[in-house]
Scaffold this motif. Structure first.
Motif, PDB file in Angstrom:
ATOM      1  N   LEU A 189       1.021  -1.273  -0.212  1.00 56.97           N
ATOM      2  CA  LEU A 189       0.264  -0.084  -0.213  1.00 56.97           C
ATOM      3  C   LEU A 189       1.053   1.227  -0.233  1.00 56.97           C
ATOM      4  O   LEU A 189       1.231   2.148  -0.746  1.00 56.97           O
ATOM      5  N   LYS A 193       0.941   4.602  -2.902  1.00 61.58           N
ATOM      6  CA  LYS A 193       0.201   5.467  -3.071  1.00 61.58           C
ATOM      7  C   LYS A 193       1.857   6.456  -3.123  1.00 61.58           C
ATOM      8  O   LYS A 193       0.685   7.746  -3.982  1.00 61.58           O
ATOM      9  N   GLU A 194       2.745   5.708  -2.738  1.00 61.32           N
ATOM     10  CA  GLU A 194       3.758   6.407  -3.306  1.00 61.32           C
ATOM     11  C   GLU A 194       3.969   7.238  -5.141  1.00 61.32           C
ATOM     12  O   GLU A 194       3.752   7.967  -5.031  1.00 61.32           O
ATOM     13  N   LEU A 196       1.010   6.955  -6.707  1.00 61.16           N
ATOM     14  CA  LEU A 196      -0.061   7.738  -6.728  1.00 61.16           C
ATOM     15  C   LEU A 196      -0.101   9.001  -6.775  1.00 61.16           C
ATOM     16  O   LEU A 196      -0.520   9.788  -7.415  1.00 61.16           O
ATOM     17  N   LEU A 202      -6.115   6.652  -2.908  1.00 58.04           N
ATOM     18  CA  LEU A 202      -6.328   5.485  -2.698  1.00 58.04           C
ATOM     19  C   LEU A 202      -7.266   4.976  -1.647  1.00 58.04           C
ATOM     20  O   LEU A 202      -7.217   5.103  -0.540  1.00 58.04           O
ATOM     21  N   ALA A 219      -1.195   4.999   4.517  1.00 62.56           N
ATOM     22  CA  ALA A 219      -1.150   5.424   2.978  1.00 62.56           C
ATOM     23  C   ALA A 219      -3.265   5.565   2.014  1.00 62.56           C
ATOM     24  O   ALA A 219      -2.591   6.237   1.151  1.00 62.56           O
ATOM     25  N   ALA A 220      -3.196   5.207   2.806  1.00 64.33           N
ATOM     26  CA  ALA A 220      -5.198   4.632   2.406  1.00 64.33           C
ATOM     27  C   ALA A 220      -5.719   5.704   2.493  1.00 64.33           C
ATOM     28  O   ALA A 220      -5.746   6.730   3.618  1.00 64.33           O
ATOM     29  N   ASP A 221      -6.293   6.575   1.343  1.00 66.99           N
ATOM     30  CA  ASP A 221      -6.831   7.563   2.085  1.00 66.99           C
ATOM     31  C   ASP A 221      -8.234   7.436   2.291  1.00 66.99           C
ATOM     32  O   ASP A 221      -9.367   8.015   2.809  1.00 66.99           O
ATOM     33  N   CYS A 246      -8.303  13.881   1.370  1.00 71.13           N
ATOM     34  CA  CYS A 246      -9.008  13.839   0.575  1.00 71.13           C
ATOM     35  C   CYS A 246     -10.565  14.468   0.859  1.00 71.13           C
ATOM     36  O   CYS A 246     -11.619  14.220  -0.248  1.00 71.13           O
TER      37      CYS A 246
END
Length: 446
Positions: A189, A193-194, A196, A202, A219-221, A246
């Motif tokens: 993850l 994310k890096e 993206l 993400l 890492a998760a939005d 986000c």
């Protein structure tokens, strides 16, 4: 108390089962349950995790509160959802207002898909579990982004290199499972994310990893996870995490009366609430909220995902080692320790997978069969006796088949059709005595 909260009728059919206590298998039945909990050989937590003791207690207490009519009792019941969000915030390294309670993982993913507006494209690995496919497909063309199904380039369901090759300017999000439900592969993850970057989202379906192993949750939005598997909290509640970073990019989507600032205003629409609460369609299932909150508290008190992951991975490694000794082929064998979660899958070449599954079940070893593969998913509570029970069942299976083949070769050279039929009976002599029941007959889950 916030006057927007309205009590829902409590569920009356929820099953509760305390977790097992380590100990030897029962002498009266293979893999018999210990203390009324799951059987010793229960290795199917990736499908359903029988309720943890603390979840069972919390569920019973909350259901009792729901059966009373006193205002103080109802206030205590309603407070369970806020407590669950606070517990989830600790687990997910988030702020409580970044978390809402959804009814299920699927509902949370539909909420995310409804909130993410077009134009743009969301990348969806083609071999994702369908719960993380259909929400995006359903909202494509209805105001949501287009969907691009990404073909895997190997056995791992997503990789940084694969993402880079599909990262065109129109891509606005990637949705992915934190852990693949068949192979147990842990998605990288943080690396995803890096790649993206901050402008692309993400979205993570975390149900096959949350509570089992450490995940790169930062890492998760957007992250969604129900409680019926590794958290052992039952059905009815899931965490929906929407990071502040986000939140402004998402519309209210499925947000209903519970997600607005003044649900009893004279005129509507009213402004949405801040944070993840803006996406609430209605109130949560309060007893289910109590159960998932208590399950998370119990997990954290015992050392959290790091401690759980160490135990689960060690048990899984033993199981897979015993399978290899029996001649099994392990799916995605050779994964690094941190690349596999609590799921391992194998097959026995030359053996009918349905017969293998039935032999294991008859021995008290509960697994999931997916086509030709048998999936193993132990938990922290899985006792050492489960590994021995599994190994003994495989040994008996392979020994019986080897004896049959030797006997057949020395006595006759029958037709291949007859040999195949006899081999099937040799694998499981009881197979012909009943109609094999299908795997997951009433509740096909991940």
């Amino acid at each position: 108390m916030n006057d927007q909260i309205r009590m829902r009728a409590p569920e009356t059919s929820r099953r509760a089962a305390p977790g097992p206590a380590p100990g030897p298998a029962s002498e009266t039945a293979p893999g018999a349950a210990l203390g009324g909990g799951p059987t010793v050989g229960y290795l199917d937590y990736a499908r359903v995790g029988p309720l943890a003791p603390e979840a069972t207690t919390a569920l019973a207490n909350a259901t009792a509160l729901a059966g009373r009519s006193g205002p103080a009792d109802l206030d205590r019941l309603f407070a369970r959802s806020d407590a669950a969000r606070v517990s989830a915030a600790r687990l997910l390294d988030a702020r409580p207002h970044e978390i809402a309670l959804a009814p299920s993982t699927s509902n949370g993913l539909f909420t995310a898909a409804a909130a993410l507006r077009g134009p743009g494209t969301v990348l969806v690995p083609r071999d994702e579990f369908p719960a993380n496919v259909y929400p995006w497909i359903r909202f494509a063309g209805r105001g949501g982004p287009d969907v691009r199904l990404v073909e895997p380039d190997g056995p791992r369901h997503i990789s940084p290199d694969l993402l880079r090759r599909h990262l065109t300017p129109d891509v606005t999000a990637l949705t992915v499972s934190a852990v693949d439900s068949l192979t147990g592969h842990v998605a990288p993850l943080a690396a995803l994310k890096e790649i993206l970057g901050p402008e692309r989202l993400l979205v993570v379906d975390a149900i096959q990893g949350l509570g089992a192993v450490p995940l790169d949750v930062d890492a998760a939005d957007i992250l969604v996870s129900g409680g019926q598997k590794w958290l052992r909290a039952g059905w009815g509640a899931a965490f929906l995490l929407i990071r502040d970073r986000c939140a402004e990019r998402l519309g209210p989507g499925l947000g209903g009366w519970a997600g607005v600032t003044d649900p009893f205003a004279a005129r509507h629409p009213a402004p949405p609430l801040s944070g993840a609460a803006a996406h609430l369609a209605t109130n949560p299932d309060f007893p289910a909220a109590a159960a998932i909150g208590a399950a998370v508290d119990g997990l954290l008190e015992r050392g959290g995902p790091a401690a759980a992951g160490t135990r689960i991975r060690a048990t899984l490694a033993e199981l897979l080692d015993r399978a290899r000794r029996a001649g099994a082929e392990v799916l995605l064998d050779g994964l690094g320790e941190r690349d596999r979660a609590g799921i391992g899958t194998f097959r026995l070449p030359g053996h009918d997978p349905l017969a293998v599954h039935q032999v294991l079940e008859a021995a008290g070893v509960i697994t999931t069969r997916r086509g030709e593969w048998i999936r193993l998913s132990p938990h922290v509570s899985t006792p050492p006796a489960a590994v021995d029970l599994f190994a003994e069942a495989l040994h008996a299976l392979t020994r019986r088949t080897s004896h049959f083949r030797t006997s057949t070769t020395s006595t006759s050279s029958t037709s291949s059709t007859s040999s195949t039929s006899s081999t099937s009976r040799a694998i499981n002599p009881d197979t012909h005595a009943h109609t094999p029941r299908s795997q997951e007959p009433t509740c096909p889950t991940t």
